[in-house]
Design an enzyme around this catalytic site. Structure first.
Site, PDB file in Angstrom:
ATOM      1  N   CYS A 116      16.463 -11.046  67.800  1.00 57.91           N
ATOM      2  CA  CYS A 116      17.250 -12.082  67.048  1.00 57.91           C
ATOM      3  C   CYS A 116      16.899 -13.417  67.380  1.00 57.91           C
ATOM      4  O   CYS A 116      16.974 -14.479  66.533  1.00 57.91           O
ATOM      5  CB  CYS A 116      18.845 -11.744  67.041  1.00 57.91           C
ATOM      6  SG  CYS A 116      19.224 -10.441  66.541  1.00 57.91           S
ATOM      7  N   HIS A 261      22.009 -17.665  63.883  1.00 60.37           N
ATOM      8  CA  HIS A 261      21.613 -16.558  63.542  1.00 60.37           C
ATOM      9  C   HIS A 261      22.568 -15.520  62.819  1.00 60.37           C
ATOM     10  O   HIS A 261      24.046 -15.807  63.250  1.00 60.37           O
ATOM     11  CB  HIS A 261      21.240 -15.754  64.922  1.00 60.37           C
ATOM     12  CG  HIS A 261      21.013 -14.333  64.690  1.00 60.37           C
ATOM     13  ND1 HIS A 261      20.261 -13.726  63.720  1.00 60.37           N
ATOM     14  CD2 HIS A 261      21.591 -13.028  65.260  1.00 60.37           C
ATOM     15  CE1 HIS A 261      20.231 -12.325  63.866  1.00 60.37           C
ATOM     16  NE2 HIS A 261      21.102 -12.043  64.689  1.00 60.37           N
ATOM     17  N   ASN A 291      22.538  -8.533  58.803  1.00 64.82           N
ATOM     18  CA  ASN A 291      21.639  -9.061  60.087  1.00 64.82           C
ATOM     19  C   ASN A 291      20.179  -8.883  59.635  1.00 64.82           C
ATOM     20  O   ASN A 291      19.863  -7.572  59.959  1.00 64.82           O
ATOM     21  CB  ASN A 291      22.150  -8.438  61.260  1.00 64.82           C
ATOM     22  CG  ASN A 291      21.501  -8.908  62.732  1.00 64.82           C
ATOM     23  OD1 ASN A 291      20.347  -9.477  62.619  1.00 64.82           O
ATOM     24  ND2 ASN A 291      22.102  -8.532  63.790  1.00 64.82           N
TER      25      ASN A 291
HETATM   26  N1  ACO Z   1      33.269   1.516  59.876  1.00 66.66           N
HETATM   27  C1  ACO Z   1      34.603   1.757  60.233  1.00 66.66           C
HETATM   28  N2  ACO Z   1      35.243   1.981  61.535  1.00 66.66           N
HETATM   29  C2  ACO Z   1      34.053   1.623  62.476  1.00 66.66           C
HETATM   30  C3  ACO Z   1      33.062   1.204  62.340  1.00 66.66           C
HETATM   31  C4  ACO Z   1      32.535   1.230  60.885  1.00 66.66           C
HETATM   32  N3  ACO Z   1      31.090   0.799  60.386  1.00 66.66           N
HETATM   33  N4  ACO Z   1      32.319   0.886  63.155  1.00 66.66           N
HETATM   34  C5  ACO Z   1      33.231   0.950  64.376  1.00 66.66           C
HETATM   35  N5  ACO Z   1      34.471   1.360  63.910  1.00 66.66           N
HETATM   36  C6  ACO Z   1      35.667   1.903  64.302  1.00 66.66           C
HETATM   37  C7  ACO Z   1      35.394   1.940  66.004  1.00 66.66           C
HETATM   38  O1  ACO Z   1      35.218   3.463  65.970  1.00 66.66           O
HETATM   39  C8  ACO Z   1      36.791   1.790  66.475  1.00 66.66           C
HETATM   40  O2  ACO Z   1      37.545   2.708  66.119  1.00 66.66           O
HETATM   41  P1  ACO Z   1      38.768   3.070  67.049  1.00 66.66           P
HETATM   42  O3  ACO Z   1      39.665   1.967  67.351  1.00 66.66           O
HETATM   43  O4  ACO Z   1      39.355   4.529  66.361  1.00 66.66           O
HETATM   44  O5  ACO Z   1      38.077   3.687  68.336  1.00 66.66           O
HETATM   45  C9  ACO Z   1      37.365   0.534  65.612  1.00 66.66           C
HETATM   46  O6  ACO Z   1      36.305   0.469  64.423  1.00 66.66           O
HETATM   47  C10 ACO Z   1      36.909  -0.704  66.450  1.00 66.66           C
HETATM   48  O7  ACO Z   1      35.640  -0.853  66.880  1.00 66.66           O
HETATM   49  P2  ACO Z   1      35.184  -1.778  67.594  1.00 66.66           P
HETATM   50  O8  ACO Z   1      33.633  -1.697  67.963  1.00 66.66           O
HETATM   51  O9  ACO Z   1      35.949  -2.417  68.637  1.00 66.66           O
HETATM   52  O10 ACO Z   1      35.089  -3.065  66.624  1.00 66.66           O
HETATM   53  P3  ACO Z   1      34.939  -4.654  66.665  1.00 66.66           P
HETATM   54  O11 ACO Z   1      35.969  -5.349  65.907  1.00 66.66           O
HETATM   55  O12 ACO Z   1      34.332  -4.888  67.948  1.00 66.66           O
HETATM   56  O13 ACO Z   1      33.574  -4.715  65.501  1.00 66.66           O
HETATM   57  C11 ACO Z   1      31.378  -5.042  65.337  1.00 66.66           C
HETATM   58  C12 ACO Z   1      32.377  -4.128  65.793  1.00 66.66           C
HETATM   59  C13 ACO Z   1      31.271  -5.600  63.913  1.00 66.66           C
HETATM   60  C14 ACO Z   1      29.791  -4.108  65.858  1.00 66.66           C
HETATM   61  C15 ACO Z   1      31.337  -6.264  66.575  1.00 66.66           C
HETATM   62  O14 ACO Z   1      31.602  -5.714  67.936  1.00 66.66           O
HETATM   63  C16 ACO Z   1      30.111  -7.087  66.602  1.00 66.66           C
HETATM   64  O15 ACO Z   1      29.466  -7.745  65.528  1.00 66.66           O
HETATM   65  N6  ACO Z   1      29.383  -7.104  67.561  1.00 66.66           N
HETATM   66  C17 ACO Z   1      28.320  -7.834  67.784  1.00 66.66           C
HETATM   67  C18 ACO Z   1      26.870  -7.748  67.068  1.00 66.66           C
HETATM   68  C19 ACO Z   1      25.889  -8.518  67.216  1.00 66.66           C
HETATM   69  O16 ACO Z   1      26.001  -9.857  67.559  1.00 66.66           O
HETATM   70  N7  ACO Z   1      24.872  -7.996  67.476  1.00 66.66           N
HETATM   71  C20 ACO Z   1      23.632  -8.767  67.862  1.00 66.66           C
HETATM   72  C21 ACO Z   1      22.574  -8.846  67.053  1.00 66.66           C
HETATM   73  S1  ACO Z   1      21.627  -7.630  66.920  1.00 66.66           S
HETATM   74  C22 ACO Z   1      20.166  -7.798  67.434  1.00 66.66           C
HETATM   75  O17 ACO Z   1      19.765  -8.588  68.239  1.00 66.66           O
HETATM   76  C23 ACO Z   1      19.153  -6.311  67.188  1.00 66.66           C
END
Ligand code: ACO
Length: 334
Positions: A116, A261, A291
């Site tokens: 990214c 980003h 993304n």
């Molecule tokens: N649909 C439904 N439920 C989901 C999904 C989905 N797609 N994904 C996760 N869940 C569930 C999880 O299993 C969890 O369930 P549980 O509470 O029963 O255990 C619940 O949702 C909460 O999961 P979290 O991972 O805690 O959710 P969070 O609010 O942190 O959101 C997310 C997840 C969107 C991925 C977030 O953490 C995020 O955006 N992280 C950063 C992403 C990023 O910046 N990436 C960097 C760039 S990528 C690159 O460089 C290649």
């Protein structure tokens, strides 16, 4: 020493729109439009059609960027191409773009892998090469096909819903007298967190590089420690943005436009609030692109131009964070 500026920008999105509702309809993914919207801001993303390559997308975006710069292909003398999803294991995508754009003209192509942060790494390197006079007009390209490497089951849903395919390109060339060009940039990496956001296999440290067991375990799909990445993304982008402001003797009040980003709308809202920059002075596209990794920031430039938010001589602050971890920021005059 001469300075560089961005002379033109172009982007390409594949035709196929994949909405959250379409993902919701995939029973094995166990996700919902509501979850994706609330947690990420994403409503839809684009996927390539069968056979469409990252180099194809980069070609379309390059043609647009060169035209937008008021140049012709003959003016381009170097390519810097960033992708985490090259069309083949080797060579990198740069040579495929060289062939599509220039045929027998053997323009050099540098492939970079900064996920990214690729745009910021590529732009910084291009700026240096223009300053030294090594090259005159450089394409800085980001092109990603995520859709062919996503796990469409519950196991991969946290990552799968985030990503979309796209390409974007800027043309970097000499700045006219008096133009401030790239005022400051900063680039960082922290490899101890590599496996918190990675795609492990196939890997040359394993022999063979991939096995049926690894495939069964899904080790050929991207994996992410989402919460941890989220926190680092906010902190590091804000840190890097402040670093380039300090380096160039500017404050956030001087900034006309912020381009972050596009990984998660909530990350960007938090970052812009911490930078104390009003939301009107930014543009987000993640709602309809997802993304797109190396392609994201120039897509925001295209959108900002369309919305009339990016004008000649504006001061632009860009920041990115991604796998590696890698991150950085740049402050430049448009
Ligand atoms: N649909 C439904 N439920 C989901 C999904 C989905 N797609 N994904 C996760 N869940 C569930 C999880 O299993 C969890 O369930 P549980 O509470 O029963 O255990 C619940 O949702 C909460 O999961 P979290 O991972 O805690 O959710 P969070 O609010 O942190 O959101 C997310 C997840 C969107 C991925 C977030 O953490 C995020 O955006 N992280 C950063 C992403 C990023 O910046 N990436 C960097 C760039 S990528 C690159 O460089 C290649």
């Amino acid at each position: 020493m001469r300075k560089s500026r961005i002379l033109g920008v172009g982007m390409y999105l594949p035709e196929r729109v994949v909405t959250n509702h379409e993902l919701e309809a995939m029973k094995e993914l166990e996700t919902s439009d509501e979850w994706i919207r609330q947690r990420t801001g994403i409503e839809e993303r684009r996927y390539v059609k069968e056979g469409e390559s990252g180099a194809d997308m980069a070609y379309h975006a390059s043609v647009q960027a060169i035209e937008n710069a008021g140049l012709t292909r003959d003016d381009i003398d170097f390519i810097i191409l960033g992708t985490l999803s090259p069309d083949y294991n080797f060579p990198g995508n740069g040579v495929y773009l060289q062939d599509k754009l220039f045929g027998d003209r053997t323009v050099g192509a540098l492939d970079i892998r900064n996920q990214c942060s690729s745009f910021l790494y590529g732009y910084t390197v291009a700026d240096s090469l223009i300053r030294t006079g090594q090259f005159n007009h450089i394409l800085v390209v980001g092109t990603e096909i995520h859709s062919t490497a996503l796990d469409f089951t519950k196991r991969g849903r946290d990552v799968t819903v985030l990503f979309g395919d796209a390409a974007s390109v800027i043309v970097v060339g000499p700045a006219p007298e008096g133009h401030q060009g790239l005022l400051a940039s900063t680039l960082h990496s922290e490899g101890k967190y590599a496996s918190d956001l990675w795609m492990e296999a196939p890997a040359s440290v394993y022999h063979p590089r991939i096995t049926a067991e690894m495939v069964a375990e899904g080790r050929h799909y991207p994996k992410m420690n989402g919460r941890m990445v989220f926190k680092h993304a906010v902190t590091r982008m804000v840190e890097a943005a402040n670093e380039v402001l300090t380096k160039s003797g500017k404050t956030s009040d001087d900034v006309d436009l912020v381009l972050l980003h596009q990984a998660n709308l909530r990350i960007n809202t938090m970052a812009i609030n911490l930078l104390k920059i009003p939301e009107e002075r930014t543009v987000n596209t993640i709602m309809w692109t997802g993304n797109t990794t190396a392609a994201s920031i120039p897509i925001c430039m295209c959108e900002a131009i369309k919305q009339g938010k990016l004008k000649e001589n504006d001061l632009v602050l860009a920041a990115a964070f991604g796998a590696g971890f890698t991150w950085g920021a740049a402050l430049f005059q448009w």
